[in-house]
Write an enzyme that holds these catalytic residues in place. Structure first.
Site, PDB file in Angstrom:
ATOM      1  N   ASP A  92       0.843  -1.497   0.439  1.00  0.00           N
ATOM      2  CA  ASP A  92       0.177  -0.015   0.130  1.00  0.00           C
ATOM      3  C   ASP A  92       0.793   1.120   0.106  1.00  0.00           C
ATOM      4  O   ASP A  92       2.535   0.871   0.193  1.00  0.00           O
ATOM      5  CB  ASP A  92      -0.402   0.192   1.447  1.00  0.00           C
ATOM      6  CG  ASP A  92      -0.681   0.006   2.474  1.00  0.00           C
ATOM      7  OD1 ASP A  92       1.351  -0.160   2.432  1.00  0.00           O
ATOM      8  OD2 ASP A  92      -0.976  -0.456   3.099  1.00  0.00           O
ATOM      9  N   SER A  93       0.362   2.189  -0.001  1.00  0.00           N
ATOM     10  CA  SER A  93       0.652   3.742  -0.011  1.00  0.00           C
ATOM     11  C   SER A  93       1.090   4.068   0.896  1.00  0.00           C
ATOM     12  O   SER A  93       2.477   5.433   1.240  1.00  0.00           O
ATOM     13  CB  SER A  93       0.291   4.582  -0.943  1.00  0.00           C
ATOM     14  OG  SER A  93      -0.694   5.075  -0.498  1.00  0.00           O
ATOM     15  N   PHE A  96      -2.883   5.390   4.185  1.00  0.00           N
ATOM     16  CA  PHE A  96      -4.104   5.300   5.560  1.00  0.00           C
ATOM     17  C   PHE A  96      -3.267   5.480   6.315  1.00  0.00           C
ATOM     18  O   PHE A  96      -4.126   6.089   7.940  1.00  0.00           O
ATOM     19  CB  PHE A  96      -4.527   4.186   4.856  1.00  0.00           C
ATOM     20  CG  PHE A  96      -5.140   3.315   6.309  1.00  0.00           C
ATOM     21  CD1 PHE A  96      -6.716   4.067   6.074  1.00  0.00           C
ATOM     22  CD2 PHE A  96      -5.076   2.803   7.276  1.00  0.00           C
ATOM     23  CE1 PHE A  96      -7.758   3.407   6.968  1.00  0.00           C
ATOM     24  CE2 PHE A  96      -5.895   2.256   8.283  1.00  0.00           C
ATOM     25  CZ  PHE A  96      -7.396   2.949   8.548  1.00  0.00           C
ATOM     26  N   ASP A 146      -3.380   8.414  -1.656  1.00  0.00           N
ATOM     27  CA  ASP A 146      -4.345   8.713  -1.951  1.00  0.00           C
ATOM     28  C   ASP A 146      -5.118   9.269  -0.643  1.00  0.00           C
ATOM     29  O   ASP A 146      -3.860   9.377   0.697  1.00  0.00           O
ATOM     30  CB  ASP A 146      -5.653   8.120  -2.552  1.00  0.00           C
ATOM     31  CG  ASP A 146      -6.133   6.617  -1.172  1.00  0.00           C
ATOM     32  OD1 ASP A 146      -4.527   6.744  -0.398  1.00  0.00           O
ATOM     33  OD2 ASP A 146      -6.659   6.327  -0.863  1.00  0.00           O
ATOM     34  N   ASP A 266      -7.534  -7.950   1.438  1.00  0.00           N
ATOM     35  CA  ASP A 266      -6.343  -7.802   2.200  1.00  0.00           C
ATOM     36  C   ASP A 266      -7.414  -7.440   3.760  1.00  0.00           C
ATOM     37  O   ASP A 266      -7.938  -6.628   4.182  1.00  0.00           O
ATOM     38  CB  ASP A 266      -5.582  -7.433   2.507  1.00  0.00           C
ATOM     39  CG  ASP A 266      -5.357  -5.987   2.810  1.00  0.00           C
ATOM     40  OD1 ASP A 266      -5.323  -4.939   3.927  1.00  0.00           O
ATOM     41  OD2 ASP A 266      -6.303  -4.966   1.724  1.00  0.00           O
ATOM     42  N   CYS A 304     -10.158 -29.264   8.522  1.00  0.00           N
ATOM     43  CA  CYS A 304      -9.421 -28.723   8.245  1.00  0.00           C
ATOM     44  C   CYS A 304      -7.565 -28.795   8.357  1.00  0.00           C
ATOM     45  O   CYS A 304      -7.851 -29.691   9.037  1.00  0.00           O
ATOM     46  CB  CYS A 304      -8.910 -27.264   9.621  1.00  0.00           C
ATOM     47  SG  CYS A 304      -7.954 -26.466   8.998  1.00  0.00           S
ATOM     48  N   CYS A 306      -4.932 -27.699   8.488  1.00  0.00           N
ATOM     49  CA  CYS A 306      -4.102 -27.260   8.838  1.00  0.00           C
ATOM     50  C   CYS A 306      -3.256 -27.833  10.503  1.00  0.00           C
ATOM     51  O   CYS A 306      -3.981 -28.415  10.953  1.00  0.00           O
ATOM     52  CB  CYS A 306      -4.897 -25.450   9.206  1.00  0.00           C
ATOM     53  SG  CYS A 306      -4.672 -25.639  11.202  1.00  0.00           S
ATOM     54  N   CYS A 309      -5.201 -28.390  14.001  1.00  0.00           N
ATOM     55  CA  CYS A 309      -6.648 -28.994  13.451  1.00  0.00           C
ATOM     56  C   CYS A 309      -5.972 -30.400  12.867  1.00  0.00           C
ATOM     57  O   CYS A 309      -7.104 -31.726  13.939  1.00  0.00           O
ATOM     58  CB  CYS A 309      -7.026 -28.539  12.062  1.00  0.00           C
ATOM     59  SG  CYS A 309      -8.257 -26.977  12.204  1.00  0.00           S
ATOM     60  N   HIS A 335      -4.114 -21.290  11.834  1.00  0.00           N
ATOM     61  CA  HIS A 335      -5.381 -22.162  11.237  1.00  0.00           C
ATOM     62  C   HIS A 335      -5.779 -21.043  10.308  1.00  0.00           C
ATOM     63  O   HIS A 335      -7.463 -20.941   9.858  1.00  0.00           O
ATOM     64  CB  HIS A 335      -6.183 -22.753  12.062  1.00  0.00           C
ATOM     65  CG  HIS A 335      -7.428 -22.732  11.931  1.00  0.00           C
ATOM     66  ND1 HIS A 335      -8.607 -23.884  11.442  1.00  0.00           N
ATOM     67  CD2 HIS A 335      -9.021 -22.016  12.184  1.00  0.00           C
ATOM     68  CE1 HIS A 335      -9.327 -23.713  11.721  1.00  0.00           C
ATOM     69  NE2 HIS A 335      -9.847 -22.757  12.015  1.00  0.00           N
TER      70      HIS A 335
END
Length: 376
Positions: A92-93, A96, A146, A266, A304, A306, A309, A335
C-alpha cells in the site's frame, strides 16, 4: 510487453473467478492477501504462509519507510529477498497509516508532512516519494498515494478530499513511470456518496491503471453502507482489470463483496484474531478463551488441514491461550489464514459451477448461526 495480465476464467452474475499473472507468480482470484505489515506476517514463517494457500502478501509502505527504511531494503536486495517471500507482494502507499497513526500531520497539495509514531521524527510523503519507496522495495503491485478522509465526513469535505486524491493519482501514475514487470493500482475514494464514488471510478479509469482498489471502507460505515458503495462503484470500473477492496475483512464481508465482483482482499483480522485466541470456522468464530473448550478433545475443525487442527485439541489450545504461550498465536494464526484461503477457494469453485449465490447463502447461514452460539 508487460509480464502482468488479468484473466477472467469464469463468471456467475457479477462474481468472477480469475488469475492475476505477475512476474513472480500467479494469483488466483478472488484472493485473500495476508498482511505482512513490517516485512512479516505476524507469528508465521513465510513458508508456513505459503502452505496456507496464499499466493500474495501485503507489505506496508509507511511502516517499512520508517523502519528499517526503503533504501536499506533496496541495498539488501529488495523486500522479497529481505523477508524470504519469493511470491508476489502488494504494497500500500502508506496514506492510510499516515492519516491514522502519525501525529502532527499536515496535508498540502504537495503531500503530507508527519511525525513518526515510533520516535517522533519528521517525514514527508508525496505521491512521487510513495512510488519511489515502493520501487525501492520492489513490490509487484504498487498503490497510488491518496488521502483517507475520516468517517463520518460531510459531503463537501469528501468532495474536496476526493479532488486532491485524484490529482495525487495522476502524479502517482507519472511517478510510477514505466515498470513493465510491476503493476500500479489506482484507489477509488468518495466516502459513502454514490455520485462521488462514480466520479472517482471514472476519473481513475481515464488515467488508466493496471487494477483498481476501493478505499475508504470498513472504517465504521457498516456492512449495508459498504455494499451500497460497492454497488455504486464496481459497475463503473473496467471489467478487464482486477478490483481490490482494501482492508476487508470479515468472512461475511468478503463473501458479500466477492458476489459483487471484487477480486482481491486484505485484512489483519485472521492474524490479529489468532493472537487474541479467536479461531474462524465454517460454523462461526470460536473464542478459545471460553471455559467451554477446556476439556474438549475435538479439533477446531475436523475438515481443516492446518497443523492446529491435525495435531491439537480445543482443550490444548484453550490451555496455551490462557497461559499466554507463543504457540497459541502460531497455531491459531496458521488456522485462521488457512480458513480464509479455504473460503476463497470454495468461492472460486462455486463461481466456476455457477453456484456462487447458493455457496454464499449456505455459508452465511452456518457462519452466522455459529457466531450467535459462540457469543460473537
Amino acid at each position: 510487453m508487460s509480464s502482468h495480465r488479468f484473466e477472467i476464467l469464469a463468471t456467475d452474475g457479477a462474481a468472477r473467478s480469475g488469475c492475476l499473472h505477475l512476474k513472480r507468480g500467479t494469483v488466483l482470484t478472488p484472493a485473500f492477501m495476508p498482511v505482512g505489515t513490517a516485512g512479516t506476517v505476524k507469528a508465521m514463517l513465510p513458508e508456513s504462509v505459503a502452505e496456507t494457500g496464499a499466493d500474495i502478501v501485503l507489505g506496508n509502505t509507511y511502516h517499512l519507510m520508517l523502519r528499517p527504511g526503503a533504501e536499506r531494503i533496496a541495498r539488501l536486495g529488495g523486500l522479497h529477498k529481505f523477508m524470504n517471500w519469493p511470491r508476489p507482494i502488494l504494497t500500500d502507499s502508506g496514506g492510510f497509516q499516515v492519516m491514522s497513526l502519525a501525529s502532527l500531520r499536515k496535508i498540502t497539495e504537495d503531500g503530507v508532512r508527519f511525525r513518526s509514531h515510533i520516535d517522533g521524527s519528521e517525514h514527508f510523503l508525496s505521491p512521487e516519494r510513495a512510488m519511489e519507496i515502493q520501487r525501492l522495495l520492489g513490490s509487484d503491485i504498487q498503490m497510488v498515494l491518496d488521502e483517507c478522509a475520516p468517517f463520518p465526513s460531510t459531503e463537501a469535505a469528501i468532495e474536496t478530499s476526493l479532488a486532491l486524491s485524484m490529482r495525487w493519482a495522476k502524479r502517482s501514475k507519472a511517478g510510477f513511470g514505466e515498470q513493465e514487470d510491476h503493476a500500479c493500482f489506482g484507489i477509488v475514494q468518495g466516502g459513502v456518496y454514490p455520485h462521488l464514488r462514480r466520479r472517482s471510478a471514472e476519473e481513475l479509469g481515464g488515467i488508466g491503471f493496471d487494477g483498481y482498489a476501493v478505499g475508504g471502507l470498513a472504517v465504521g460505515e457498516g456492512q449495508a453502507a459498504m455494499f451500497e458503495v460497492l454497488d455504486a462503484t464496481l459497475p463503473h470500473l473496467p471489467l478487464d482489470r482486477p478490483r481490490y477492496l482494501m482492508g476487508v475483512g470479515k468472512p461475511d464481508d468478503i463473501v458479500g463483496a466477492a458476489l459483487r465482483g471484487v477480486d482481491m482482499f486484505d485484512c489483519v483480522l485472521p492474524t490479529r484474531s489468532g493472537r487474541n485466541g479467536q479461531a474462524f470456522t465454517w460454523k462461526g468464530p470460536l473464542n478459545l478463551r471460553n471455559a467451554r473448550h477446556a476439556e474438549d478433545e475435538a479439533p477446531i475443525d475436523a475438515g481443516c488441514s492446518c497443523p492446529a487442527c491435525r495435531s491439537y485439541s480445543r482443550a490444548y489450545l484453550h490451555h496455551v491461550v490462557k497461559a499466554g504461550e507463543i504457540i497459541a498465536s502460531m497455531l491459531l494464526t496458521w488456522h485462521n489464514l488457512t480458513f480464509f484461503q479455504d473460503l476463497m477457494r470454495g468461492f472460486r469453485e462455486a463461481v466456476t459451477r455457477h453456484a456462487a449465490d447458493a455457496f454464499s447463502r449456505n455459508f452465511l447461514a452456518d457462519y452466522r448461526a455459529g457466531e450467535a452460539e459462540e457469543g460473537g
